[in-house]
Design a protein around this motif. Sequence first.
Motif, PDB file in Angstrom:
ATOM      1  N   CYS A 119       0.851  -1.190   0.000  1.00 29.88           N
ATOM      2  CA  CYS A 119       0.000   0.000   0.000  1.00 29.88           C
ATOM      3  C   CYS A 119       0.885   1.238   0.000  1.00 29.88           C
ATOM      4  O   CYS A 119       1.961   1.244   0.579  1.00 29.88           O
ATOM      5  CB  CYS A 119      -0.882   0.021   1.237  1.00 29.88           C
ATOM      6  N   LEU A 120       0.410   2.279  -0.646  1.00 31.23           N
ATOM      7  CA  LEU A 120       1.182   3.505  -0.735  1.00 31.23           C
ATOM      8  C   LEU A 120       0.256   4.693  -0.564  1.00 31.23           C
ATOM      9  O   LEU A 120      -0.796   4.761  -1.205  1.00 31.23           O
ATOM     10  CB  LEU A 120       1.871   3.573  -2.105  1.00 31.23           C
ATOM     11  N   VAL A 169      -2.203  17.075   1.570  1.00 33.61           N
ATOM     12  CA  VAL A 169      -2.759  15.973   2.347  1.00 33.61           C
ATOM     13  C   VAL A 169      -2.102  14.674   1.905  1.00 33.61           C
ATOM     14  O   VAL A 169      -1.607  14.560   0.786  1.00 33.61           O
ATOM     15  CB  VAL A 169      -4.293  15.874   2.179  1.00 33.61           C
ATOM     16  N   VAL A 170      -2.110  13.702   2.798  1.00 32.87           N
ATOM     17  CA  VAL A 170      -1.644  12.357   2.474  1.00 32.87           C
ATOM     18  C   VAL A 170      -2.871  11.585   2.006  1.00 32.87           C
ATOM     19  O   VAL A 170      -3.872  11.500   2.728  1.00 32.87           O
ATOM     20  CB  VAL A 170      -1.009  11.681   3.698  1.00 32.87           C
ATOM     21  N   VAL A 171      -2.813  11.040   0.778  1.00 33.56           N
ATOM     22  CA  VAL A 171      -3.962  10.370   0.166  1.00 33.56           C
ATOM     23  C   VAL A 171      -3.681   8.879   0.024  1.00 33.56           C
ATOM     24  O   VAL A 171      -2.617   8.472  -0.463  1.00 33.56           O
ATOM     25  CB  VAL A 171      -4.278  10.972  -1.222  1.00 33.56           C
ATOM     26  N   HIS A 172      -4.664   8.080   0.450  1.00 35.54           N
ATOM     27  CA  HIS A 172      -4.590   6.628   0.280  1.00 35.54           C
ATOM     28  C   HIS A 172      -5.971   6.154  -0.155  1.00 35.54           C
ATOM     29  O   HIS A 172      -6.968   6.475   0.486  1.00 35.54           O
ATOM     30  CB  HIS A 172      -4.170   5.958   1.584  1.00 35.54           C
ATOM     31  N   VAL A 173      -6.043   5.428  -1.224  1.00 34.70           N
ATOM     32  CA  VAL A 173      -7.267   4.876  -1.829  1.00 34.70           C
ATOM     33  C   VAL A 173      -8.428   5.869  -1.845  1.00 34.70           C
ATOM     34  O   VAL A 173      -9.561   5.527  -1.531  1.00 34.70           O
ATOM     35  CB  VAL A 173      -7.692   3.527  -1.203  1.00 34.70           C
ATOM     36  N   GLY A 174      -8.121   7.108  -2.236  1.00 36.64           N
ATOM     37  CA  GLY A 174      -9.171   8.097  -2.421  1.00 36.64           C
ATOM     38  C   GLY A 174      -9.590   8.869  -1.186  1.00 36.64           C
ATOM     39  O   GLY A 174     -10.555   9.622  -1.234  1.00 36.64           O
ATOM     40  N   TYR A 175      -8.875   8.693  -0.077  1.00 35.20           N
ATOM     41  CA  TYR A 175      -9.191   9.397   1.160  1.00 35.20           C
ATOM     42  C   TYR A 175      -7.988  10.194   1.644  1.00 35.20           C
ATOM     43  O   TYR A 175      -6.869   9.663   1.677  1.00 35.20           O
ATOM     44  CB  TYR A 175      -9.575   8.411   2.277  1.00 35.20           C
ATOM     45  N   PHE A 208       9.998  10.906  -4.718  1.00 36.30           N
ATOM     46  CA  PHE A 208       9.249  10.077  -5.666  1.00 36.30           C
ATOM     47  C   PHE A 208       9.719  10.340  -7.089  1.00 36.30           C
ATOM     48  O   PHE A 208       9.896   9.415  -7.885  1.00 36.30           O
ATOM     49  CB  PHE A 208       7.749  10.340  -5.566  1.00 36.30           C
ATOM     50  N   ALA A 209       9.917  11.607  -7.440  1.00 36.85           N
ATOM     51  CA  ALA A 209      10.385  11.960  -8.787  1.00 36.85           C
ATOM     52  C   ALA A 209      11.762  11.366  -9.042  1.00 36.85           C
ATOM     53  O   ALA A 209      12.032  10.832 -10.125  1.00 36.85           O
ATOM     54  CB  ALA A 209      10.410  13.472  -8.954  1.00 36.85           C
ATOM     55  N   GLU A 210      12.640  11.442  -8.051  1.00 37.67           N
ATOM     56  CA  GLU A 210      13.986  10.886  -8.188  1.00 37.67           C
ATOM     57  C   GLU A 210      13.932   9.370  -8.383  1.00 37.67           C
ATOM     58  O   GLU A 210      14.659   8.820  -9.206  1.00 37.67           O
ATOM     59  CB  GLU A 210      14.796  11.239  -6.934  1.00 37.67           C
TER      60      GLU A 210
END
Length: 76
Positions: free
Chosen positions: A2-3, A43-49, A66-68
């Motif tokens: 999960c991310l 915000v930190v988003v996980h599965v649409g929340y 993440f880009a790197e």
Amino acid sequence: MCLAVPARVVELLPGEEAMVDMGGVRRRISVALVEGIEVGDYVVVHVGYALSRLDPEEAERTLALFAEMGEAGGVA
């Protein structure tokens, strides 16, 4: 695996929802779990929340990492 990823709120929508920007991709998410969200917040988003508000400097550092990883071929 999960991310959860940082996203910037670009628009507040009716019904405890918001439009966020995730690296140029806009998605509709629920902000029902986090109080006081405003346009411009990260915000930190996980599965649409949205799970929590994130400090803008921390969000920028995370997005840069993440880009790197993407440039190095580390993101599948």
